[in-house]
Design an enzyme around this catalytic site. Structure first.
Site, PDB file in Angstrom:
ATOM      1  N   HIS A   1       0.860  -1.184   0.000  1.00 33.98           N
ATOM      2  CA  HIS A   1       0.000   0.000   0.000  1.00 33.98           C
ATOM      3  C   HIS A   1       0.900   1.237   0.000  1.00 33.98           C
ATOM      4  O   HIS A   1       2.135   1.116  -0.034  1.00 33.98           O
ATOM      5  CB  HIS A   1      -0.956  -0.028   1.193  1.00 33.98           C
TER       6      HIS A   1
ATOM      7  N   GLY B   1       1.814   3.146   2.253  1.00 32.93           N
ATOM      8  CA  GLY B   1       2.799   3.191   3.338  1.00 32.93           C
ATOM      9  C   GLY B   1       4.098   2.543   2.894  1.00 32.93           C
ATOM     10  O   GLY B   1       5.188   3.119   3.036  1.00 32.93           O
ATOM     11  N   HIS B   2       3.986   1.358   2.311  1.00 37.35           N
ATOM     12  CA  HIS B   2       5.183   0.684   1.791  1.00 37.35           C
ATOM     13  C   HIS B   2       5.859   1.545   0.710  1.00 37.35           C
ATOM     14  O   HIS B   2       7.081   1.669   0.683  1.00 37.35           O
ATOM     15  CB  HIS B   2       4.813  -0.664   1.162  1.00 37.35           C
TER      16      HIS B   2
ATOM     17  N   LYS C   1       5.388   3.224  11.700  1.00 33.35           N
ATOM     18  CA  LYS C   1       4.131   2.532  12.027  1.00 33.35           C
ATOM     19  C   LYS C   1       4.388   1.394  13.032  1.00 33.35           C
ATOM     20  O   LYS C   1       3.640   1.192  13.970  1.00 33.35           O
ATOM     21  CB  LYS C   1       3.526   1.984  10.733  1.00 33.35           C
TER      22      LYS C   1
ATOM     23  N   ARG D   1      -3.282  -5.402   6.977  1.00 33.14           N
ATOM     24  CA  ARG D   1      -4.335  -6.074   7.740  1.00 33.14           C
ATOM     25  C   ARG D   1      -5.646  -5.288   7.747  1.00 33.14           C
ATOM     26  O   ARG D   1      -6.679  -5.841   8.143  1.00 33.14           O
ATOM     27  CB  ARG D   1      -3.876  -6.331   9.185  1.00 33.14           C
TER      28      ARG D   1
HETATM   29  P1  AMP Z   1       4.865  -5.090   6.597  1.00 38.77           P
HETATM   30  O1  AMP Z   1       4.672  -5.439   5.161  1.00 38.77           O
HETATM   31  O2  AMP Z   1       3.597  -4.838   7.336  1.00 38.77           O
HETATM   32  O3  AMP Z   1       5.813  -6.022   7.320  1.00 38.77           O
HETATM   33  O4  AMP Z   1       5.599  -3.687   6.601  1.00 38.77           O
HETATM   34  C1  AMP Z   1       6.803  -3.484   5.909  1.00 38.77           C
HETATM   35  C2  AMP Z   1       7.348  -2.129   6.263  1.00 38.77           C
HETATM   36  O5  AMP Z   1       6.388  -1.129   5.920  1.00 38.77           O
HETATM   37  C3  AMP Z   1       7.617  -1.957   7.771  1.00 38.77           C
HETATM   38  O6  AMP Z   1       8.845  -1.231   7.933  1.00 38.77           O
HETATM   39  C4  AMP Z   1       6.443  -1.162   8.228  1.00 38.77           C
HETATM   40  O7  AMP Z   1       6.693  -0.387   9.379  1.00 38.77           O
HETATM   41  C5  AMP Z   1       6.176  -0.292   7.025  1.00 38.77           C
HETATM   42  N1  AMP Z   1       4.801   0.220   7.032  1.00 38.77           N
HETATM   43  C6  AMP Z   1       3.665  -0.509   7.122  1.00 38.77           C
HETATM   44  N2  AMP Z   1       2.595   0.311   7.160  1.00 38.77           N
HETATM   45  C7  AMP Z   1       3.066   1.570   7.089  1.00 38.77           C
HETATM   46  C8  AMP Z   1       2.459   2.864   7.087  1.00 38.77           C
HETATM   47  N3  AMP Z   1       1.138   3.026   7.193  1.00 38.77           N
HETATM   48  N4  AMP Z   1       3.264   3.954   7.003  1.00 38.77           N
HETATM   49  C9  AMP Z   1       4.613   3.808   6.933  1.00 38.77           C
HETATM   50  N5  AMP Z   1       5.246   2.611   6.916  1.00 38.77           N
HETATM   51  C10 AMP Z   1       4.488   1.515   7.006  1.00 38.77           C
END
Ligand code: AMP
Length: 284
Positions: A45, A47-48, A160, A198
């Protein structure tokens, strides 16, 4: 394999084997190119993508890994149902100008099965660990291995998952890894809900309730910044816990103050949400 690309851009390399990855990175290093790395579990998304943009701004080549890490899920957690959208993810990475998507097969990360090989330090104590005791051992193990395979100069993690960012910083310092860890701000939707893979689990009604979490922790952070008597802290945090419950959350794991941040985790039905925000003291 590579994904179709416009002639002006480099193609996105899609690699599944550590040995292939390492020979490409070795070539880049020989050319003195700076390598930026963003580890993810996919279902990407904005954020990533904000982390990817940050990595691009500070490096010559960007690697994004997508790996749903079995070692950081307990048996009762959502490993099997975690969203897996690899084709869509690869298109997003291509559009974002990423150089290499590393989607390792489990055997590339865990040749002997998912065992813990890198332990956590003090930053992992409490908060998430009180509710997911297995979690950070799984995170440090996979990130340590991914760092060895990608050999990045910088790696970007989201605020996050603030405790995770602290745990990784601690690991890199302890292990003397020559990697700069960059923390990137939380990306939120128009209602302030922190973007998360999620969130896809939430029903329409739960989504409305989820929006309240960030408002409650911002309010708590504001009250903490304004408080004159430190003894009020417990009341402020307890008020926030109660407010989260009143908004329809089924269970509050924690609302705590650490690293001058209010950090919270709470459940809406089967979905566990986490969020945090800084306490900003008025300069007067
Ligand atoms: P994940 O795929 O959930 O393991 O997240 C991968 C990376 O993306 C991690 O460093 C998270 O902290 C970051 N991340 C996930 N959601 C966000 C968000 N809303 N804003 C910024 N970084 C994010």
């Amino acid at each position: 394999m590579s994904i179709p690309f416009s002639p002006t851009e480099r193609p996105l390399l899609h690699i599944e084997r550590a040995s292939d990855l390492m020979s490409i990175v070795t070539r880049w290093k020989a050319q003195d190119l700076r390598v930026g790395f963003v580890p993810t579990m996919g279902a990407l998304h904005d954020g990533h993508l904000s982390l990817v943009q940050r990595a691009r701004a500070q490096s010559d080549r960007v690697i994004v890994s997508i790996f749903v890490n079995p070692a950081q899920f307990a048996p009762h957690e959502d490993f099997d149902s975690y969203p897996r959208l690899i084709d869509k993810d690869l298109k997003m990475l291509q559009a974002e100008g990423v150089d290499l998507a590393y989607t390792p097969l489990a055997a590339e990360i865990y040749p002997n099965g998912p065992t813990i090989t890198t332990k956590v330090g003090a930053a992992a104590a409490g908060l998430e660990s009180d509710f997911r005791p297995h979690f950070f051992d799984g995170v440090t193990t996979v990130v340590h291995t991914l760092f060895q395979q990608t050999q990045p100069d910088i790696a970007v993690f989201g605020e996050k998952d603030f405790q995770q960012l602290m745990v990784i910083r601690e690991m890199v310092a302890r292990e003397n890894m020559p990697i700069e860890i960059i923390g990137a701000p939380i990306m939120r939707d128009e209602n302030g809900l922190a973007l998360s893979s999620r969130n896809a689990y939430l029903s329409a009604e739960e989504r409305g309730q989820a929006d309240m979490l960030n408002q409650i922790i911002y309010n708590a952070a504001y009250r903490i910044a304004e408080m004159t008597d430190p003894a009020t802290l417990d009341t402020i945090l307890e008020d926030a816990r109660q407010a989260i419950t009143i908004c329809g959350f089924d269970k509050v794991d924690y609302v705590s103050l650490r690293w001058n941040r209010v950090l919270a985790a709470a459940w809406l039905g089967k979905t566990r949400l986490i969020d945090n925000c800084a306490v900003i003291n008025n300069p007067q």
